[in-house]
Design a protein around this motif. Structure first.
Motif, mmCIF file in Angstrom:
data_model
loop_
_atom_site.group_PDB
_atom_site.id
_atom_site.type_symbol
_atom_site.label_atom_id
_atom_site.label_comp_id
_atom_site.label_asym_id
_atom_site.label_seq_id
_atom_site.Cartn_x
_atom_site.Cartn_y
_atom_site.Cartn_z
ATOM 1 N N LEU A 204 1.271 9.081 -7.221
ATOM 2 C CA LEU A 204 1.103 9.128 -8.673
ATOM 3 C C LEU A 204 2.170 10.008 -9.315
ATOM 4 O O LEU A 204 2.798 9.626 -10.312
ATOM 5 N N ASP B 260 -7.391 6.402 -5.593
ATOM 6 C CA ASP B 260 -8.205 7.328 -6.366
ATOM 7 C C ASP B 260 -9.432 7.750 -5.567
ATOM 8 O O ASP B 260 -9.647 7.298 -4.438
ATOM 9 N N ARG C 181 -7.577 11.131 -9.569
ATOM 10 C CA ARG C 181 -6.662 11.466 -8.481
ATOM 11 C C ARG C 181 -6.766 12.954 -8.228
ATOM 12 O O ARG C 181 -6.691 13.769 -9.147
ATOM 13 N N THR D 3 5.280 9.087 -12.108
ATOM 14 C CA THR D 3 4.961 9.533 -13.464
ATOM 15 C C THR D 3 5.997 10.544 -13.922
ATOM 16 O O THR D 3 6.055 11.671 -13.413
ATOM 17 N N ASP E 98 -2.291 3.147 -4.721
ATOM 18 C CA ASP E 98 -3.464 3.138 -5.591
ATOM 19 C C ASP E 98 -4.622 3.812 -4.861
ATOM 20 O O ASP E 98 -5.503 3.163 -4.295
ATOM 21 N N ASP F 167 -5.612 11.849 -14.042
ATOM 22 C CA ASP F 167 -5.863 10.436 -14.322
ATOM 23 C C ASP F 167 -4.561 9.661 -14.168
ATOM 24 O O ASP F 167 -3.496 10.234 -13.906
ATOM 25 N N GLU F 168 -4.652 8.340 -14.315
ATOM 26 C CA GLU F 168 -3.492 7.485 -14.067
ATOM 27 C C GLU F 168 -2.363 7.714 -15.069
ATOM 28 O O GLU F 168 -1.224 7.329 -14.833
ATOM 29 N N ARG F 169 -2.680 8.333 -16.207
ATOM 30 C CA ARG F 169 -1.633 8.597 -17.208
ATOM 31 C C ARG F 169 -0.822 9.838 -16.872
ATOM 32 O O ARG F 169 0.190 10.121 -17.509
#
Length: 668
Positions: free
Chosen positions: A238, A438, A199, A242, A436, A273-275
């Motif tokens: 994102l 990326d 991302r 988060t 979503d 990243d997605e985390r």
């Protein structure tokens, strides 16, 4: 210090954007322009305009000494660099200050420190900002692949290449160096590990000369083509979902800005990243193309703040709160379905519905337009092919996406192939709506699907019928005899009148129609009823299982170009003559120029054997390199161009005589 007259060292949309704020602040404006831009809107809108002889960036917008001379000649007391060109050139900033002018940008030292992406990463690493390690191109091994080659100066996707095979590294480095030199005047490149998905998150910062640093908000710019952003939004989906990520991002951005004593508007870019983990990519020491989404979600005019900070003003200690959601798309003159080929030519019409404002803030749901072109503008080959930025704002992300998609769908954009259909399909895609998004979005969801026309085959056929009937009405209107009679009218039964049209996506269409007792019958469309037909408007009653539905079509003609707009979707056609000229036929194996451009390199000699896909020559157009490859294995029988030659779209560049047993794309 008071700024009274600003020269914008740039062109197109960003020049108009800065001028708009200057006008609102009562500040005078000065434009510079190349020969190709003499009739551009930004030139007409400025209080004064100074020519820069030549066309290419190297001759004009990259000539700092000419721009400073223009400022002094026109009585400007400050220079705003916009983005691109010289906006991150420390030597130019030094020269502006040395000439006694105000530099509307960060300190020279900050530009120098961030100007080299190699040096800036080392500095950020030392400051505690997480970074991706920089790789020396000479030391890249198989274990490092894939790697991303990046230009040390500049941005916007120029000088960037992904390398997945070691044998491709050296030629791709050379190509990246040539692009970087052409776009930024600096051929330095470096490598870093390439993350296939991720991302792209960036933080807008604004800092004054009194120690206040704002992290104004984040933007997500993950949907990209060729490492250049296409769709940007604020806030990031994102980051929104988060926990704690926004605080960590803002802290890293303020840390980066403080480490170099930054002032003015800037952007700190990260790959996440997605985390929610992220790595520093670069800091852009200028205003970003996508700054409007931050303006819409903060209520700030970032150009006004740039001017105020450059004048010595202080920022409030309290950072403005975020509200709502904003999405920006970059409308490009390019063909995504054919390797993103840039287009050039005349923009006959650009009309975006639902636009509430241009170059200004949105405080209610709607659409903003920032564009460098108007009806009749000519898009050339020397500069970036972006036509406009179309920006929506709403209380929710879903509404912002819906507003923007609808405005683009219904827009009238005549004259050039654009990425409009792709943008609409992305904005309506379930993955986009779910957040979503990326950097592999196009690869994941299929570029061929996303780049498909908005209009279905059935609805396109109706639009072509409307084009034929509008053309018939236009012919009746200009007829010297019998103009009041229906088109193709006979006093005895006869065959249908035929009109031929060519669609870029679906080929040739032969429309046959007959008028019988005032009623039109269209071949292949039983039950279709004509309600109204004028040269620029057709209304059809379309039969269906549950009854007929009226459809309205707007038709515009520009020589043989026909543009049909309706809620069903846009359709662009070429009206074909009834009989073709044999001289227009192109020999099998011919390599045609897909766009206007300049030949920069030849890859094979006449008489040599070439393989299918082998590069034959390279074109430079709109600051990007484009490879022209052999359509089939065979012998290169002709090369019709030389290095440095300017070619037009459709020109026969070379001819490959296919080897026996092979088929060219043209012969299939």
């Amino acid at each position: 210090m008071t700024i009274t007259n600003v020269l914008v060292a740039n062109r197109g949309e960003i020049a108009r954007r800065v001028f708009a704020t200057c006008r609102r602040m009562g500040i005078g404006t000065v434009a510079v322009y190349s020969d190709a831009d003499a009739a551009a809107p930004h030139v007409a809108e400025a209080d004064a305009a100074v020519p820069l002889p030549g066309n290419t960036p190297a001759e004009t917008y990259l000539r700092g000494e000419l721009i400073i001379a223009a400022a002094l000649a026109a009585g400007a007391d400050a220079i705003h660099p916009g983005y691109g060109f010289l906006s991150e050139n420390a030597d130019f900033a030094k020269a502006v200050l040395a000439a006694g002018l105000v530099w509307i940008g960060p300190p020279v030292e900050a530009i120098e420190q961030m100007g080299s992406k190699v040096a800036s990463k080392k500095m950020m690493d030392a400051a505690g900002v997480p970074v991706l390690a920089e790789l020396d191109p000479a030391e890249v091994t198989e274990a490092h692949l894939p790697v991303l080659i990046k230009a040390s100066a500049g941005g916007g996707g120029r000088g960037m290449r992904v390398v997945r095979a070691l044998g491709e590294l050296e030629p791709q480095i050379e190509a990246a160096r040539r692009e970087a030199e052409s776009a930024f005047g600096d051929p330095t490149v470096f490598c870093e590990r390439y993350l296939e998905t991720g991302r792209h998150i960036e933080v807008q910062v604004m800092a004054d000369t009194h120690g206040t640093i704002w992290a104004v908000g984040e933007r997500e710019c993950s949907i990209q083509r060729r490492h250049q952003k296409v769709i940007e939004e604020a806030p990031s989906p994102l980051v929104e979902r988060t926990e704690g990520m926004r605080e960590r991002l803002f802290e890293a951005a303020r840390l980066a800005s403080g480490a170099i004593g930054y002032t003015g508007a800037g952007t700190v870019e990260f790959l996440a990243d997605e985390r929610g983990d992220f790595f520093f990519l670069e800091m852009n020491t200028r205003l970003q193309v996508e700054h409007p989404v931050t303006e819409c979600t903060t209520g700030l005019d970032l150009v006004r703040l740039q001017l105020e900070v450059a004048s010595g003003a202080s920022l409030p200690t309290e950072t403005p709160a975020l509200h709502g959601h904003s999405i920006e798309v970059r409308l490009y003159a390019e063909d995504p379905a054919h390797d993103w080929q840039p287009q050039s030519g005349t923009v006959h019409r650009i009309d975006i519905p639902s636009v509430l404002t241009e170059f200004d803030l949105l405080d209610r749901p709607g659409v903003r337009l920032d564009t460098g072109v108007v009806d009749g503008s000519v898009v050339g080959v020397h500069y970036d092919p972006m036509l406009a930025k179309v920006i929506s704002y709403a209380e929710t992300r879903a509404e912002a996406a819906r507003l923007l998609a609808n405005a683009l769908h219904r827009a009238k954009i005549h004259g050039l192939v654009t990425n409009r259909d792709l943008l609409v399909r992305v904005l309506r895609h379930p993955a986009f709506l779910a957040g979503d998004t990326d950097t592999a979005f196009f690869a994941t969801h299929g570029l061929d699907t996303l780049a498909a026309p908005l209009v279905s085959e059935t609805d396109e056929a109706l639009s072509i019928v409307a084009a034929a009937l509008a053309d018939a009405a236009a012919n009746r209107g200009t007829a010297r005899v019998g103009g009041g009679l229906p088109s193709g009218w006979r006093n005895l039964p006869s065959q249908s009148t035929h009109k031929l049209f060519e669609s870029r996506t679906s080929g040739t269409h032969d429309i046959g129609y007959r008028y019988t007792r005032g009623v039109v019958s269209v071949d292949g469309h039983p039950g279709l009823e004509l309600i109204e037909a004028t040269p620029d408007r057709v209304v059809l009653a379309v039969p269906g299982e549950r009854g007929s539905v009226r459809r309205h079509f707007a038709i515009a003609r520009y020589a043989d170009l026909v543009c049909v707009d309706s809620p069903l979707g846009p359709v662009t056609l070429r009206k074909l003559p009834r009989f073709s000229d044999p001289a227009d036929q192109v020999a099998t194996g011919s390599l045609l120029a897909p766009m206007p451009g300049s030949v920069i390199r030849l890859g094979a000699e006449v008489g040599s054997h070439v393989e299918q896909g082998q590069p034959i020559l390279w074109l430079e157009a709109m600051k990007m390199e484009h490879t022209i490859a052999a359509p089939a294995a065979g012998v290169l029988s002709a090369v019709n161009v030389t290095v440095g030659q300017q070619v037009e779209v459709g020109a026969v560049l070379a001819v490959v005589d296919p080897a026996e047993g092979t088929e060219t794309q043209e012969s299939k």
